[in-house]
Design an enzyme around this catalytic site. Structure first.
Site, short mmCIF file in Angstrom:
data_model
loop_
_atom_site.label_atom_id
_atom_site.label_comp_id
_atom_site.label_asym_id
_atom_site.label_seq_id
_atom_site.Cartn_x
_atom_site.Cartn_y
_atom_site.Cartn_z
N GLN A 144 0.84 -1.26 0.03
CA GLN A 144 0.03 0.16 0.01
C GLN A 144 1.03 1.24 -0.06
OE1 GLN A 144 -2.39 0.19 3.51
NE2 GLN A 144 -3.65 2.19 2.82
N GLY A 145 0.96 2.06 -1.14
CA GLY A 145 1.87 3.19 -1.18
C GLY A 145 0.69 4.34 -0.78
N SER A 147 1.22 6.46 2.29
CA SER A 147 1.79 7.39 3.14
C SER A 147 3.22 7.93 2.68
CB SER A 147 2.56 6.84 4.61
OG SER A 147 1.40 6.39 5.36
N GLU A 262 -15.22 -2.54 6.08
CA GLU A 262 -15.51 -2.97 7.27
C GLU A 262 -14.16 -3.92 7.84
OE1 GLU A 262 -18.27 -5.60 6.12
OE2 GLU A 262 -19.37 -3.61 5.29
N ASN A 375 -4.36 6.85 16.45
CA ASN A 375 -5.49 6.77 17.55
C ASN A 375 -5.95 8.12 17.78
OD1 ASN A 375 -4.96 4.08 17.44
ND2 ASN A 375 -5.22 3.80 19.81
N GLU A 376 -5.01 9.40 17.45
CA GLU A 376 -5.66 10.44 17.57
C GLU A 376 -6.53 11.09 16.39
OE1 GLU A 376 -2.05 9.88 17.76
OE2 GLU A 376 -2.79 9.73 20.05
C1 FAD Z 1 4.41 -0.69 11.51
C2 FAD Z 1 3.70 0.52 10.59
C3 FAD Z 1 3.28 0.07 9.08
C4 FAD Z 1 2.89 0.79 8.39
N1 FAD Z 1 2.32 0.37 7.02
C5 FAD Z 1 2.29 1.33 5.93
C6 FAD Z 1 1.82 1.02 4.87
O1 FAD Z 1 2.00 -0.31 4.48
N2 FAD Z 1 1.66 1.66 3.81
C7 FAD Z 1 1.28 3.08 4.10
O2 FAD Z 1 0.93 3.84 3.34
N3 FAD Z 1 1.58 3.43 5.27
C8 FAD Z 1 1.82 2.81 6.30
N4 FAD Z 1 2.19 3.17 7.70
C9 FAD Z 1 2.22 4.56 7.76
C10 FAD Z 1 1.01 5.11 8.58
O3 FAD Z 1 -0.20 4.82 8.21
C11 FAD Z 1 1.30 6.28 9.27
O4 FAD Z 1 2.65 6.37 10.01
C12 FAD Z 1 0.39 7.16 9.96
O5 FAD Z 1 -0.76 7.48 9.19
C13 FAD Z 1 1.10 8.66 10.61
O6 FAD Z 1 1.50 9.47 9.97
P1 FAD Z 1 2.80 9.86 10.37
O7 FAD Z 1 3.68 8.81 10.45
O8 FAD Z 1 3.34 10.81 8.99
O9 FAD Z 1 2.59 10.76 11.63
P2 FAD Z 1 2.06 12.19 11.66
O10 FAD Z 1 0.95 12.34 10.83
O11 FAD Z 1 3.13 13.07 11.29
O12 FAD Z 1 1.65 12.41 12.98
C14 FAD Z 1 2.43 12.48 14.07
C15 FAD Z 1 1.50 12.75 15.38
O13 FAD Z 1 0.72 13.82 15.38
C16 FAD Z 1 -0.75 13.58 15.29
N5 FAD Z 1 -1.74 13.98 14.51
C17 FAD Z 1 -1.43 14.37 13.21
N6 FAD Z 1 -2.36 15.01 12.94
C18 FAD Z 1 -3.32 15.23 13.79
C19 FAD Z 1 -4.69 15.76 13.77
N7 FAD Z 1 -5.22 16.52 12.85
N8 FAD Z 1 -5.19 15.75 15.21
C20 FAD Z 1 -4.48 15.18 16.12
N9 FAD Z 1 -3.19 14.66 16.09
C21 FAD Z 1 -2.81 14.68 14.88
C22 FAD Z 1 -0.49 11.97 14.94
O14 FAD Z 1 -1.69 11.14 15.64
C23 FAD Z 1 0.61 11.44 15.82
O15 FAD Z 1 0.57 11.26 16.92
C24 FAD Z 1 2.67 2.27 8.60
C25 FAD Z 1 3.15 2.83 9.89
C26 FAD Z 1 3.83 1.97 10.68
C27 FAD Z 1 4.15 2.48 12.08
#
Ligand code: FAD
Lengths: 391, 300
Positions: A144-145, A147, A262, A375-376
């Protein structure tokens, strides 16, 4: 109190509730149980920790093929596309049984849970014919591309560009945290088709062949020391016009349709089993320690209630109303925070024999409040979309 | 016993400041991942040149108090430098044989997750290190580390699990527990600062994530936990009742800080390279040691 008393005959309970399908479900449960007993690789079931990474990968890859041969691939997908035409009830029941039987987790999860439903609801006939059979047979692995380094929670902010050329698009950009990238044959990917278009209308959903020049994968090591995701750089990677899902500006809505699917239910079922087994380990190893008694009881009941919450979701599935939305919306927060609490107690309980297990689980469990929507973000969604609070 | 002040003396204040300076000069404030798995950015020589390994020695009733050592351990905990400063300070404080050694000295500590009769020897993998056999108890010698298994869970501690054990008096054991907890609380303070910096810099939805209330509250909670951790180690250092309980409480609050700050980092927090886990490992390791000390010496 032992966990057995609480859990009882677990799989039958998970699928109980509806008289009409009760018998079918029981029959399904029986056949799934029998099949799992025959087919879960003994090496994996009994000596999982002793296997090399290569052996584990091989077993996991093969598991997708076994599922297919046994008729357990795509339980919830329509029959005309090679699925089994069953529902969430059976999906959940099967995940619970598979977990109990210590079945491997295949590499096909992303494809079956996300890509197949996406293609079935939004794909062309050609796309379905080209991709679905090999997704179900376990011959092709997907990643899944979504992030990117600068677009995580703010998924609509992806910067990867898809530039129109003759017959297709050239994709350039960087994806990150991509699970399964190292194993994947294809990636379903969000990229900007029109930087000038408004937010949510500027993205396309592409089906990208990972085995071509211009795709470069760099491992990312995780806090546990394991490598389960990667950064993927795309440099002028070609995708034909036939491999866009929906219109070039439809990517966001296509993505939202599958993300609000779901899938929460099946993921929760798989997680429930892991949590149950961790809680059982705690009860066995320190159930007699008075200073931990109340904490363990609390974790035990929360685990049992997670299963009941899931049963509620399954029972409510058919009417898809408010009650269903509410019940399903909290699943991710519920199981992820429960598991983190379990592993924290595990690591603090200081049981010598289980030291390495808890050290590993503790670190692994840190991820579950981050991926598939932190979770946020989950709580934002619950409060805004489910409860209707002002944004 | 009631303390007249919760603050350290001048010796604790000056030493902690100097140690902080020395470390930041040596590391150039580079992230922990740059040195976690390689050479220490600081040499043992610079520690002994400064006399920091001797700061705990008490002569003619004069020397650093435990409260001062808390301040020093907190400063040291901010960087997880892979050198045995704290075990050496504590060994030299409580053992004449250790004081006679020029180089680093460590201690074999019963740990809660080892029931096979082995103890954990922090920095036991370092070449030139010796183990003090008695801290105000047992025979007072130093011996080489016996063969044992490396335990690299806390990577920067280069520990060994070995069949040896340092005898210690109740008060030496208590002091050790407090110092490990203080080190963990220093790590928590550092993580909190990292979390704040990250929340101001990282942008999503066109603004710093620190402007989202959920993130603000995480960091506010991290501060509450970091403060409580500090208060608990101070409390443990200034009175003699339930010292281990205070130390364990401080470590648990520090772990909570680590978890919150990791969450605030999103996917980056889950990576080895970001390095938050090195501090969490230190805290979890400290918890094993202090639990071990507590079950040996804590039975009030
Ligand atoms: C083990 C693992 C596997 C993963 N696999 C995939 C994958 O296969 N494909 C893929 O595309 N992605 C994948 N991800 C990525 C994942 O979806 C992202 O890490 C996630 O969406 C958070 O984005 P970020 O890391 O950029 O954190 P950020 O978005 O930068 O968040 C940083 C902090 O800010 C908080 N925050 C951000 N915006 C808000 C808001 N509006 N309100 C309140 N709090 C906020 C977040 O909750 C977090 O605590 C994976 C991540 C992990 C850890």
């Amino acid at each position: 109190m032992t966990s057995e008393q609480l859990v009882g005959e677990l799989p039958a309970d998970v699928v109980s509730g509806d008289d009409d399908t009760g018998d079918d479900a029981d029959e399904f449960t029986r056949s799934a149980e029998a099949w799992l007993k025959e087919n879960v690789p003994a090496r994996y079931r009994d000596h999982r920790g002793a296997l090399s990474n290569e052996e584990t990968d091989e077993i996991r890859r093969n598991w997708d093929r076994q599922l297919h041969q046994g008729g357990f691939a795509g339980l919830g997908l329509p029959r005309e596309w090679g699925g089994q035409g069953l529902g969430l009830r059976e999906e959940v029941a099967f995940h619970v049984l598979a977990g109990k039987a210590k079945a491997p987790d295949g590499f096909g999860r992303v494809a079956k849970v996300l890509v197949a439903p996406m293609l079935i609801t939004s794909g062309t006939e050609e796309q379905k014919a080209k991709y679905l059979p090999k997704i179900l047979s376990g011959d092709e692995v997907w990643c899944q591309g979504f992030s990117e380094p600068s677009a995580g929670s703010d998924l609509a902010g992806v910067k990867t560009r898809a530039v129109k050329v003759d017959g297709g698009y050239l994709i350039t950009g960087r994806k990150t945290w991509t699970s399964f990238a190292q194993h994947a044959d294809y990636c379903f990917l969000l990229a900007q088709t029109d930087p000038a278009a408004p937010r949510y209308k500027n993205l396309g959903m592409f089906l990208v062949d990972m085995k071509q020049p211009g795709v470069s994968i760099s491992d990312i090591k995780q806090i546990s020391g394991a490598i389960h995701f990667a950064e993927v750089a795309f440099t002028k990677v070609f995708v034909s016009d036939g491999d866009i899902v929906g219109e070039p500006g439809d990517g966001w809505s296509v993505a939202m349709r599958i993300l609000t699917d779901e899938r929460g239910g099946t993921e929760t079922a798989a997680r429930y089993v892991e949590i149950r087994s961790d809680v059982d380990l705690l009860l066995e190893s320190c159930g007699d320690r008075p200073e931990l008694a109340s904490e363990l009881q609390e974790l035990d009941i929360r685990t049992e209630l997670l299963r009941w919450q899931l049963s509620k979701v399954v029972d409510l599935e058919d009417d898809m109303g408010d009650a269903f939305q509410r019940a399903v919306s909290i699943l991710k927060v519920l199981w992820s925070e429960l598991w983190q609490d379990v592993t924290r107690v595990g690591i603090k309980a200081m049981v010598a024999a289980d030291r390495e297990h808890w050290r590993y689980q503790y670190f692994e469990s840190r991820a579950v409040s981050i991926y598939s929507g932190t979770n946020e973000i989950q709580r934002n969604i619950i409060s805004e979309r489910v409860l209707g609070l002002p944004r | 016993m009631s303390a007249s002040t919760t603050l350290p003396d001048e010796i604790g204040l000056l030493a902690s400041e100097s140690i902080r300076d020395m470390v930041s000069r040596a590391t150039d404030n580079a992230p922990i991942a740059t040195y976690a798995e390689g050479e220490s950015p600081l040499s043992w020589q610079s520690i002994s040149d400064g006399g920091w390994d001797q700061i705990g020695i008490i002569e003619d009733g004069e020397g650093a108090s435990l409260r001062d050592l808390v301040e020093i351990a907190r400063a040291w905990g901010e960087s997880c430098i892979p050198l045995p400063l704290l075990p050496t300070i504590m060994a030299k404080r409580h053992s004449a044989a250790a004081r006679a050694v020029d180089g680093p000295v460590t201690i074999a500590i019963p740990s809660a997750t080892r029931t096979d009769g082995t103890c954990f020897v922090p920095y036991g993998q370092l070449g030139d290190i010796v183990v003090a056999t008695g801290l105000d108890a047992g025979t007072d010698c130093v011996v080489p580390v016996t063969d044992g298994l490396a335990d690299d869970f806390d990577i920067l501690m280069h520990g060994v699990q070995a069949h040896m054990r340092t005898d210690m008096s109740m008060s030496a054991a208590r002091e050790l527990g407090v110092v490990f907890a203080a080190e963990a609380s220093g790590a928590a303070k550092k993580l909190l600062n990292d979390g704040i910096v990250f929340a101001k810099e990282r942008e999503q939805f066109g603004k710093p994530i620190g402007s989202f209330q959920a993130v603000k509250h995480h960091l506010a909670n991290a501060l509450i936990n970091a403060e409580l951790a500090e208060t608990a180690v101070i409390w443990s250092s200034l009175q003699e009742h339930e010292v281990f309980r205070g130390a364990l409480f401080a470590i648990d609050r520090s772990i909570a800080v680590g978890e919150l700050v990791l969450q605030v980092h999103g996917g980056l927090g889950f990576t080895w390279e970001m390095g938050l886990h090195f501090y969490l490992r230190r805290m979890l390791g400290a918890r094993e040691l202090v639990s071990g000390l507590s079950s040996e010496f804590g039975g009030v």
